[in-house]
Write a protein that holds these residues in place. Structure first.
Motif, PDB file in Angstrom:
ATOM      1  N   THR A  32      44.546   0.938   1.669  1.00 42.34           N
ATOM      2  CA  THR A  32      45.304  -0.159   2.277  1.00 42.34           C
ATOM      3  C   THR A  32      46.738   0.225   2.635  1.00 42.34           C
ATOM      4  N   ILE A  33      47.329  -0.498   3.603  1.00 36.77           N
ATOM      5  CA  ILE A  33      48.711  -0.207   3.988  1.00 36.77           C
ATOM      6  C   ILE A  33      49.716  -1.086   3.262  1.00 36.77           C
ATOM      7  N   ASN A  38      44.961  -6.448   3.964  1.00 41.71           N
ATOM      8  CA  ASN A  38      44.832  -5.648   5.179  1.00 41.71           C
ATOM      9  C   ASN A  38      44.315  -4.262   4.859  1.00 41.71           C
ATOM     10  N   GLY A  39      43.324  -3.836   5.614  1.00 42.14           N
ATOM     11  CA  GLY A  39      42.853  -2.475   5.466  1.00 42.14           C
ATOM     12  C   GLY A  39      41.893  -2.273   4.323  1.00 42.14           C
ATOM     13  N   GLY A  58      45.271  -9.513   9.659  1.00 38.09           N
ATOM     14  CA  GLY A  58      45.082  -8.156   9.149  1.00 38.09           C
ATOM     15  C   GLY A  58      43.713  -7.577   9.429  1.00 38.09           C
ATOM     16  N   ASP A  64      41.455   0.797  16.163  1.00 42.10           N
ATOM     17  CA  ASP A  64      41.325   1.277  14.779  1.00 42.10           C
ATOM     18  C   ASP A  64      39.862   1.215  14.332  1.00 42.10           C
ATOM     19  N   MET A 192      46.792   0.420  11.410  1.00 36.67           N
ATOM     20  CA  MET A 192      46.716   0.581   9.959  1.00 36.67           C
ATOM     21  C   MET A 192      46.789   2.068   9.656  1.00 36.67           C
TER      22      MET A 192
END
Ligand SMILES: Nc1ccn([C@H]2C[C@H](O)[C@@H](COP(=O)(O)O)O2)c(=O)n1
Length: 202
Positions: A32-33, A38-39, A58, A64, A192
């Motif tokens: 994740t970021i 998100n991610g 997100g 991506d 991301m």
């Protein structure tokens, strides 16, 4: 069609050209970021109020998403030195084919060499004459019936800028030919930085 590759422009160029002919791209850690969801793929719990009608924030952008599929495909590669993945996508966002670098179908991964160099200087003792590039495999793996109606690769999105042993001239020539053929080229700009896939339940 758009060709999304974890590898270089040069390899993608050859494949885009092959596509025109037929029918008219290391270990990646996903994480994740930020501290939000998100991610993180597979996290089902949400802090959003059940009365809040707004959509989830997100979520993956299209670029991506397709590049992540290319990265994931690369994990299937048996090449000990470089793993490349590619994803061929129609203009309306339908995945037509995915691939990674490997020996042709029917040729054992254990019977052909994965070496970069031969002690005897024999090129047949290296991987290079045998390996199929990820982008070519993505094209070969398409459902030809659905891809046949497409007019060819119109855009190449690549991830790695460096020139995998290709000369400056070959690189410049690739750019020139793609430009002449009207194929747009751009480097992937990730939204991301990492994606974590957890194989666990909610
Ligand atoms: N666009 C590309 C460029 C390279 N590959 C594959 C072909 C080989 O398996 C590997 C390169 O090996 P190296 O010389 O870096 O040891 O990457 C590809 O699939 N697509």
């Amino acid at each position: 069609m758009v060709l999304v590759s974890t590898a270089t422009l040069f390899g993608a160029f050859a494949s885009a050209m092959a596509m025109r002919f037929f029918f008219n791209p290391k270990k990646h850690l996903f994480s994740t970021i930020n501290s939000e969801s998100n991610g993180v793929v597979g996290r089902k719990n949400s802090t959003q109020s059940p009365f809040d009608p707004s959509k989830r924030k997100g979520y993956l952008s299209w670029d991506d998403y397709f590049m992540a599929i290319a990265f994931l495909s690369a994990e299937r590669s048996k090449d000990p030195n470089r793993q490349v993945g590619a994803c061929l996508v129609s203009q309306n966002g339908i995945i037509l084919g995915i691939g990674y670098n490997g020996f042709p179908r029917g040729c054992s991964d254990d019977k052909l060499p994965w070496s970069k160099k031969s002690k005897n200087g024999d090129p047949l003792e290296t991987k290079y004459p045998y390996v199929c590039h990820a982008e070519v495999n993505a094209i070969l793996n398409t459902n030809h019936a659905s891809a046949a109606g497409q007019s060819g690769v119109s855009e190449v999105i690549y991830f790695v800028e460096k020139r995998l042993g290709n000369s400056e001239a070959a690189y410049a020539a690739s750019h020139k030919l793609l430009s002449m053929a009207g194929v747009k080229v751009r480097k992937h700009q990730p939204q991301m930085s990492q994606i974590l896939i957890k194989f666990e339940g909610p």
